[in-house]
Write an enzyme that holds these catalytic residues in place. Structure first.
Site, PDB file in Angstrom:
ATOM      1  N   GLY A 208      77.974  53.861  81.776  1.00  0.00           N
ATOM      2  CA  GLY A 208      78.415  53.858  82.986  1.00  0.00           C
ATOM      3  C   GLY A 208      79.333  52.860  83.547  1.00  0.00           C
ATOM      4  O   GLY A 208      80.490  52.429  82.730  1.00  0.00           O
ATOM      5  N   LEU A 234      77.434  61.965  80.055  1.00  0.00           N
ATOM      6  CA  LEU A 234      78.532  60.980  80.146  1.00  0.00           C
ATOM      7  C   LEU A 234      77.866  59.884  79.246  1.00  0.00           C
ATOM      8  O   LEU A 234      76.935  59.400  78.931  1.00  0.00           O
ATOM      9  CB  LEU A 234      78.310  60.109  81.544  1.00  0.00           C
ATOM     10  CG  LEU A 234      79.282  59.072  81.733  1.00  0.00           C
ATOM     11  CD1 LEU A 234      80.581  59.760  82.051  1.00  0.00           C
ATOM     12  CD2 LEU A 234      78.840  58.293  83.283  1.00  0.00           C
ATOM     13  N   ASP A 235      79.163  59.295  78.506  1.00  0.00           N
ATOM     14  CA  ASP A 235      79.104  58.261  77.422  1.00  0.00           C
ATOM     15  C   ASP A 235      78.113  58.396  76.137  1.00  0.00           C
ATOM     16  O   ASP A 235      77.828  57.564  75.722  1.00  0.00           O
ATOM     17  CB  ASP A 235      78.860  57.080  78.017  1.00  0.00           C
ATOM     18  CG  ASP A 235      79.759  56.446  79.220  1.00  0.00           C
ATOM     19  OD1 ASP A 235      80.864  57.034  79.101  1.00  0.00           O
ATOM     20  OD2 ASP A 235      79.466  55.677  79.849  1.00  0.00           O
ATOM     21  N   GLN A 236      77.891  59.907  75.879  1.00  0.00           N
ATOM     22  CA  GLN A 236      76.744  60.056  74.845  1.00  0.00           C
ATOM     23  C   GLN A 236      77.380  60.820  73.880  1.00  0.00           C
ATOM     24  O   GLN A 236      76.691  61.081  72.775  1.00  0.00           O
ATOM     25  CB  GLN A 236      75.708  60.990  75.360  1.00  0.00           C
ATOM     26  CG  GLN A 236      74.895  60.130  76.632  1.00  0.00           C
ATOM     27  CD  GLN A 236      74.158  58.922  76.197  1.00  0.00           C
ATOM     28  OE1 GLN A 236      73.457  58.825  75.283  1.00  0.00           O
ATOM     29  NE2 GLN A 236      74.292  57.925  77.063  1.00  0.00           N
TER      30      GLN A 236
END
Lengths: 291, 291, 291, 291
Positions: A208, A234-236
């Site tokens: 995040g 997101l960001d995964q």
């Protein structure tokens, strides 16, 4: 891992492990006069998966490219392979998306100038004009696509433009070089393994926003950067490369940002080069990197 | 790289590169029911050399070990290969030579206790008694072989003893774990690739004595350690592994020695494990490490 | 950072930054014949905090220790300091808690044998007998305190025993060297900054159980270890030190565990030594490390 | 270590260690209303030397700069100090010398664009025209000074030009960013601690020409880069910073050159920034780096 000879084929394979895979494929290459220059293969004992990168010289190869692809399709049916082949003289075309911070963009374009990127940066796309001069300096087309104040309709309109210019310029890979806008799930879904992002933390720590603030707050002794494929979450997405550097209490937020910039640009450039040199194989949510 | 399955064969090959090498060898393995679990091959464009490590499972293999060796000898003649094969259930036997500092010895013996060494430490040999308790604690035979005050005759006598006990215990590898005595050229010559030493500097910087003093004097910002095979020339043998750590002006000699101990033991242990797991191929004065 | 001269005082100070702090304290030392050998001070521009470590030689100092402490109490009132002073000849007493894995324990005891720990390992405490031989080898008392099958009453009983033996042996610091039991909130609350744990991940990534499995699942390219003070919240206490190493797809769980062991032991030993050498200042949930 | 507040003074001191130094200097600052924001001091037990970096805020300071310098001169006589003071709003002026490879130049100019260099790149000087476009892009004057085919007279003439333009532009620091020409001993002698060079090896390993070839030949497992002050003896000056990265047998010369470029540019930029931020103190042939 500087790209060199262009008269080569690079084959990436993943499948359930089974006897005779290497023999069959290397036999095929030898039969037609090819010479294997690099082969990296591993079968995982825990997952039972087989992963391989195989590079061979086409200089004396007796089959055409279409014949090679046809033959490989046959092996793929027989052994249930997931595979891809690329040719050393085909350079992937890259669009770099940026906002206002230049460090990652400079690094990628410098590698292009030094001729060790392994692909072609075909354009720079931005919601701002700040970095137009950088693209111009490196003689790469720059396209501004405003996103408005983030309204849904402005975003939708921007995406239509994005899709059009990516299609017009036959872009193979989108690189988010500190692009501070969110892409729609549809845009992402159309490009599995085709968008690389740099996140300014050592994922999965500090997902995040404002990861350096989070890092300072948590008092970590190393900060990191992570280059990964973008997926719906997101960001995964699958991680391609990560790096860290040591920090001390003398490093306040601006220092972390400064040290982080060095991490971000070298991690992103390395990941992009690994991708362009066909050293990355995505398997589920992880990557196999052939060094 | 923890050693695991014992029912495997590991083949190391070096030769002039030529077409069909991988195909021939993988075909041989597949024909007799073997499954390749790991293959790492590279052909150097500058030297024209071919290097390969190939590991396969013997569980369902239909040839005996002697038949395998015979077959490989045939391939070796045909392709002019330099090769060696080892069996996963054959553990090499190691003699660790020490003087008075214990850190490297503890590290090696700890790996043995944790069962991730990949060989057997069959004995500890020392010119002093200081570390007899360490060997005893790990239940490894300890043998004192005094070297006198370094007189030529005392050395010669010690070497006779060394040779006898190494032969009696069927030692495959000698590890100099901060052994502060010089071995005779003859002793070394009888064991090419069979003696590993740890030098407490980042070779080729600071060869010879007192490298930490040399490092402090020169004002380097990183100190290092180097594990290498011993050859006739002091500190000049093929390097297996190296590592470094950062130092500051607050690090005086005792600090460098302390930081260096951590480097030395982990570099030596890593090198010994690479060797025992057959991941090191010596070519001229360099090594190919299969990670 | 090897501990050396014993005839020194080490002062740690934190407070709101204000003019004249360094002058007042260094003046006090000079007036009484002391010589500052090392001073590391920093005022944070973001938090407005002042942090300092100051070490001086007592060889020619004209005040007694109690007079020094009295004088410092005066400065503390005047400047609203949080402070602590320690004497180079006072070695803190450490209890190392272990379960069955020996690598961290060996590392700490080796540093003690090498005389560069900066404290005294006064005992080893375990819920199992597996590592009794390690303690015996290094001539450190070993105490088994069974925890039962984890029943509440067994835990409570074990804690009574723990408290008694820690008191009997005047323990200053508890080190959890892969101790696989949970301590009660009360036990922890009685020892702020007095318990160091090693967590086998790069916190805050992979809190909780099986971090190597989590790391493999997430596909990270570096694994880490974190030494931190224990607080009421699991894996959330102030971080003292962290380290990482690179992994590849060839590293399956057992390999991660093996590589992790090297990280864990060196990170824990470094953190314990930093603590014992009075190089750690806890401020809120982070630490200031004076290198 | 990003440069921030400009209204500060930074004092560097070296001398024989003696009692009362910190007290005298910090007292002086406090008396005149200054607040120390960062102080890093160490007395070496082996050499008996005292080294200090002291930074304080001038916002409320009651003395003029000339009065400060006068006062410090008095302390210097009294304590036999070697010292220098610099003001946060005085940015040193830098001339970057290059030949044809751009990577180090880009890195320095990028730091300038990001405003975290700590000085001003006032011009780029080169014997070739290849990098004129880079200087132009960053709006820095570019001056070509041909050196001919290396004839003595051409060199002498070039040096006259160099001296003139360095004087005209009030240059404080010369940075050799892969400048492939040798400077005369006289030019070097006029600038002690005023010329920084990047050498593409881990000095003192591989001095002289073609260090990557030397590294490949010797089979090292890490390659390095070293930023150092230039002195009369080639590659022998005080080291400011060093860094390394891991290489494998897959890295041929072009790969080493590529990996080395990343090392060179980040090591040189870090060294230049340390210098410009007054974090480097030269003592004999080594440097004290205040991190």
């Amino acid at each position: 891992m500087t790209p060199r000879s262009t008269d080569t084929a690079t084959l990436l394979v993943s499948c359930r492990d089974r006897t005779g895979l290497v023999a069959a494929l290397s036999q095929f290459i030898a039969e037609h006069g090819g010479n294997i220059t690099d082969l990296d293969q591993h079968a995982e004992s825990d997952s039972g998966m087989f992963f391989m990168r195989l590079q061979w010289s086409l200089t004396t190869f007796t089959l055409s490219r279409s014949a090679i692809e046809e033959a490989l399709a046959g092996y793929a049916r027989r052994f249930e392979l997931t595979w891809s082949i690329t040719w050393g003289d085909h350079l992937q075309r890259v669009a770099v998306f940026v906002s206002t911070t230049p460090h990652c963009l400079y690094d990628l374009l410098l590698h292009q100038r030094l001729d060790d990127l392994g692909g072609v940066i075909a354009m720079v796309v931005s919601n701002h004009l700040d970095l137009a001069d950088v693209a111009a300096h490196f003689q790469v087309p720059f396209m501004q696509v405003p996103v408005g104040a983030g309204s849904a309709s402005a975003r939708a309109e921007a995406e239509v433009t994005h899709e059009r210019i990516l299609a017009d310029h036959q872009i193979d890979l989108v690189v988010l070089a500190r692009y501070m806008q969110i892409l729609s799930p549809e845009f992402v879904a159309r490009r599995p393994g085709g968008i690389i992002n740099i996140h300014h933390s050592f994922l999965p720590a500090f997902v995040g926003a404002k990861p350096y603030h989070q890092a300072r707050e948590r008092g970590v002794k190393l900060i990191g950067a992570t280059a990964h494929y973008v997926t719906a979450e997101l960001d995964q997405g699958p991680i391609i490369d990560q790096d860290v550097c040591r920090v001390t209490h003398r490093d306040e937020i601006t220092d972390l940002v400064g040290k982080g910039r060095d991490l971000e640009r070298r991690t992103l450039s390395r990941a992009v080069r690994l991708h362009l040199q066909r050293r990355v194989l995505v398997h589920g949510n992880r990557t196999i990197i052939f060094g």
